[in-house]
Design an enzyme around this catalytic site. Sequence first.
Site, PDB file in Angstrom:
ATOM      1  N   ILE A  53       0.848  -1.190   0.000  1.00 37.22           N
ATOM      2  CA  ILE A  53       0.000   0.000   0.000  1.00 37.22           C
ATOM      3  C   ILE A  53       0.881   1.236   0.000  1.00 37.22           C
ATOM      4  O   ILE A  53       1.762   1.390   0.846  1.00 37.22           O
ATOM      5  CB  ILE A  53      -0.959  -0.017   1.217  1.00 37.22           C
ATOM      6  CG1 ILE A  53      -1.859  -1.266   1.121  1.00 37.22           C
ATOM      7  CG2 ILE A  53      -1.794   1.270   1.274  1.00 37.22           C
ATOM      8  CD1 ILE A  53      -2.931  -1.381   2.170  1.00 37.22           C
ATOM      9  N   ALA A  87       4.942   4.055   2.390  1.00 39.21           N
ATOM     10  CA  ALA A  87       4.278   2.839   1.920  1.00 39.21           C
ATOM     11  C   ALA A  87       4.503   1.750   2.959  1.00 39.21           C
ATOM     12  O   ALA A  87       5.303   1.921   3.884  1.00 39.21           O
ATOM     13  CB  ALA A  87       4.866   2.392   0.584  1.00 39.21           C
ATOM     14  N   LYS A  88       3.816   0.663   2.823  1.00 41.30           N
ATOM     15  CA  LYS A  88       4.083  -0.512   3.655  1.00 41.30           C
ATOM     16  C   LYS A  88       3.587  -1.735   2.931  1.00 41.30           C
ATOM     17  O   LYS A  88       2.677  -1.655   2.100  1.00 41.30           O
ATOM     18  CB  LYS A  88       3.349  -0.385   4.998  1.00 41.30           C
ATOM     19  CG  LYS A  88       3.975  -1.211   6.106  1.00 41.30           C
ATOM     20  CD  LYS A  88       5.152  -0.474   6.701  1.00 41.30           C
ATOM     21  CE  LYS A  88       5.717  -1.158   7.909  1.00 41.30           C
ATOM     22  NZ  LYS A  88       6.570  -0.211   8.655  1.00 41.30           N
ATOM     23  N   GLY A  89       4.189  -2.875   3.251  1.00 43.72           N
ATOM     24  CA  GLY A  89       3.742  -4.127   2.666  1.00 43.72           C
ATOM     25  C   GLY A  89       3.648  -5.174   3.741  1.00 43.72           C
ATOM     26  O   GLY A  89       4.205  -5.008   4.836  1.00 43.72           O
TER      27      GLY A  89
END
Length: 418
Positions: free
Chosen positions: A60, A105-107
């Site tokens: 995201i 962002a991050k995943g």
Amino acid sequence: MSKKYNPYDQMLATLDKAAAIVNIPDSEYNFLKYPERELKVALPVRMDDGTVRVFEGYRIQHSSLRGPCKGGIRYHQNVDQNEVKALAAWMSLKCAVVNIPYGGAKGGITVDPTELSERELKNLTRRFTAAILPLIGPNSDIPAPDVNTNAQTMAWIMDTYSMFQGHAVPGVVTGKPLDIGGSLGRPEATGRGVMFSTREILKKLGKNLKDSTIAVQGYGNVGRTGATLLYEEGCKILAVGDVSCSIRNMNGINIPELNEYVSIHGLIKGYEAPGVEYISHEELLLTDCEILVPAALENQITEKIATQIKAKIIVEGANGPTTSEADLILIERGIICIPDILANAGGVVVSYFEWAQNIQSLMWNEDDINNKLETIMVRSFQEVWDTKYQYKTDMRTAAFIVAMTRLVEARKIRGVFP
Ligand code: GLU
């Protein structure tokens, strides 16, 4: 029945609180309430027994306003879209508060990595990389380690991405092993930043690290390095804990000895030493000490815990460890909380240094890196501190004000496309 914990709602609550204090109208900051892009992927992996399991993953991108999106990837059984969304937004705010040229962002993958073999983990990581390939890249979105991922995970991502490009692209991830373009100082950076943040808040209160008493929740990259560096500065680490157990020694834990044990056994469980007692995870948070460092996961300092905490200062090594409801109680009780987006920003700051070295094919020495990190952490701490006084608010709201102001300004300068 209390409302189900939703980290994204928690992020929004702080955002609204900060905006109200500085009178930013909703229309000027509402873009921060929506991630720019959300990608959910299904990841089939052939397991060692020949069967195929399908895992779910996310990447995201919250904001690319101030630069390429930046943020870690976590592997945990509780990962879901709301968590990754919140973590992505916190990354945009974190990069803005320390003023580095990144968005956020991050995943994450919903998986308990302890159940997978090394081969299964490698294949899961490579498949995930292939699935998020349209988003990542050194100019667009740069992953890094987070909970349960490490330098090896980054090496697999870098290799997979590079295979698709047809040439090595070290700048696609940070937190890589040194041999393939990783940076000196990166493994310790988040813990070092936590140590600097702790030192700065003590300075403001007319105290210093020497003989300060500390409890650390979480003994992964952040908790362990943070505890070690604080110990080296003369702090007494009274309690530490990881997923396996929590331990306490009111005379201070011998951290080098504990680290030796953890290096061999992987976890704290089983460590014995004179004066060390085993306590519950809740007792760890309630340890009678000056500083509590939550360095595990979100939603740890809840309302119930906040009413009983004995520490006077909380330094958030983890992302989102304190709920917004608990935050109000801490403020009322006069407990100072150095928020995650400031306290644990050391990691992404040195990620920025790693990426800057990669895209210029340079190699900096460790002293330079640690000094530059210190400069940024001290400057950012001071800016948040000044903002706290300017608006007569708490440190978390002040940090959000600093970050939001920079993001809103970037929006104004760039304008709204088309
Ligand atoms: N996962 C870390 C964080 O939450 C580091 C992110 C990065 O270096 O990009 O800040």
